[in-house]
Structure formats: structure tokens, C-alpha cells
Motif scaffolding. Structure first.
Motif: not given
Length: 303
Positions: A121, A124, A127-128, A145, A152-153, A155-157, A159-160
Motif C-alpha cells: 500500500v 502504491l 506511486e500515486i 487499506w 485493488k481498484k 484501494l487505488t480510488d 488513495i487517489t
């Protein structure tokens, strides 16, 4: 791993025991009749107290006989239960001896897995955050998280969204900062202390209002202190008279030195950067009124 215990029939033979009071209805009826004789028996007199004591003794004796029988039956009734509980505890203790280390080992593996997911995490996040020019350390880490159930989607959303919020806050900060700097430039004051008060809860508009109020209060204080100093000076001059080449205080008779001695005092200020800056601004603004000069002996340093 096969569970050998699953093939064992863990049945328990249990025969409910009947507890029955012989002639219960007849006994209850007799007890009720006896109690009814003394129901509402509340007027105790000197003449009746000896008889009343006998009635109380009989009632207590009857009550105790019932309770003693209850305890006797309960003790016998609980004997097989206590034996059964002891047998179960004996078997569960054998299982606990194995279950403890097994449970500890599983928890350790799960914690290692969670730590590994946390590292993923954090990677990620870095990276973001890089894509939005945000320091990853600013992103508030959400323990959820690291849950295995999160996709994964999702989590990515999440964090973004957090990174975008920080980006908006940074932009708002820069805009507010410029507004404060421009206002301080117009007012000819140092903006550092005021910028330090910026936060998500306090924007430029509130701080600019505080600046204006501060300057109004400062000017009022300056005028008041000047008037006070002038009044004190006028009072002292009114009491002075030159006699034989010397200036004498007519109230005390003391000789007034035309050129009073000068003194130096060192003051150490400890506080926030903003607080110290404002304090120094106050000193510099009013030093002429008190006929004093200032000098920075040592630059500001963090405690």
C-alpha cells in the motif's frame, strides 16, 4: 490436514431428573392458611409482644425447613453436573495445550501478511502521490487499506481521492498565502507570523481581518502610550526649576540630572515564530515613544 476428532461421536447421555414435592397442592394450601392467619399482623403491643415472638419463630422455622430441603436437593442434583463439567474441562485443557501455540503461530503469519500488504500500500501511495507532486508522507494512512477484502481498484480510488484532496489544500494554501503577503505588503508589516496561522480551518479572509484589527488596536495603543508619556513628561517638567545653574525637583528637592544615565537590559523571548515576530514588531513600533533603541544580539533559533 484431516480432523480425526470429526469421526468421534461426542454424544452425551443425559436423563433429566424429576424433582417433585409430594402432596404439593395440599402442602401449599396448608402453608397459605397458616400464613393468612397472621397476614396484616402489624399492631404489636406490650401485652402481645411475647406471643408475637412465638409466631415469628414458627414462621422462620417453617421457612428454614423449606430452604434446607431446597439446598439438600440442589446439592444432589448438581453432583452429576459438576462431574460432567470436570470431565469436559479435562479434555478442553488437552486441546488448549495445542491450541495456544497454534493460535500464536497463525497470528504471527497473519501479521506478517498484513505488514507485507502495508508495504504494498505504501508503494502504491508513493506511486500515486508522485503523479500529483505530493509528498507521500502527507497522505494519512488508513488501516483498512491493509484488509485482505479490499480490491485493488477500491484501494487505488481511495488513495487517489486522498492525494487529490491534499493537492487542492496545497493550491488553496498558496492562494491564501499570496493574499496575505499582498495585504501585509500594503500595510508594511512582516507577513511571516500571519502566514504561519494559515490552516484548513482558517483562511486568508479571517487572517486579513485579524491583521486589520491588530493594526487598529496597535495604533490605539500607540496613541494612548504617547499621551501617557507626554503627560508624565509635562508633569515632571512642571515640578522642575533651575536654581543656581542646577535643575531642582520642587516637590522632592532633588537635583535633576539634565542628562540621565542610560541603562541596558537583555530580554530573552521564547514562543512560536509568529509570536516572537509580532512581539518584536510591537517593540520596534513604539521604541521611539520611550526614547529607547534596540539591537539584535542573537538571531532567532529553535529551542
Amino acid at each position: 490436514m484431516a480432523n480425526d476428532l470429526a469421526t468421534i461421536d461426542f454424544g452425551v447421555t443425559y436423563t433429566p431428573t424429576e424433582i417433585k414435592i409430594n402432596n404439593q397442592e395440599l402442602l401449599k394450601d396448608q402453608v397459605k392458611k397458616y400464613a393468612d392467619k397472621y397476614k396484616g399482623w402489624s399492631v404489636i403491643t406490650e401485652e402481645s409482644v411475647d406471643g408475637d415472638k412465638l409466631v415469628r419463630t414458627d414462621l422462620n422455622r417453617m421457612k428454614k425447613s423449606f430452604d434446607d430441603k431446597r439446598k439438600e436437593i440442589k446439592g444432589e442434583y448438581n453432583k452429576p453436573l459438576k462431574k460432567f463439567e470436570s470431565q469436559v474441562k479435562d479434555m478442553t485443557s488437552i486441546i488448549d495445550d495445542v491450541l495456544g501455540p497454534l493460535d500464536e503461530g497463525i497470528k504471527k503469519i497473519e501479521e506478517n501478511q498484513r505488514q507485507e500488504r502495508k508495504e504494498n500500500v505504501l508503494g502504491l501511495i508513493a506511486e500515486i502521490a508522485a503523479g500529483y507532486n505530493i509528498d507521500p508522507a502527507e497522505v494519512q494512512f488508513d488501516p483498512k487499506w491493509t484488509n485482505k477484502s479490499i480490491t485493488k481498484k477500491k484501494l487505488t480510488d481511495q488513495i487517489t481521492d486522498s492525494v487529490k484532496l491534499l493537492q487542492r489544500q496545497h493550491k488553496a494554501y498558496e492562494i491564501n498565502k499570496r493574499l496575505i503577503e499582498e495585504h501585509c505588503k500594503i500595510k508594511k508589516i512582516d507577513p511571516a507570523g500571519w502566514i504561519a496561522q494559515l490552516s484548513n480551518e482558517r483562511d486568508a479572509a479571517e487572517i486579513i481581518d485579524s491583521i486589520d484589527q491588530f493594526l487598529i488596536d496597535q495604533e490605539k495603543q500607540k496613541i494612548a502610550e504617547q499621551k501617557l508619556a507626554e503627560a508624565e513628561k509635562a508633569k515632571q517638567e512642571a515640578l522642575q526649576q533651575k536654581i543656581g545653574g542646577k535643575v531642582i525637583n520642587t516637590e522632592t528637592g532633588e537635583v535633576v540630572d539634565d542628562k540621565p544615565s542610560e541603562y541596558t537590559v537583555s530580554i530573552k523571548l521564547t514562543g512560536t515564530q509568529a509570536g516572537i515576530i509580532q512581539a518584536m514588531q510591537q517593540v520596534n513600533r513604539f521604541k521611539d515613544s520611550f526614547e529607547v533603541s534596540t539591537e539584535v544580539i542573537e538571531k532567532m533559533s529553535e529551542v
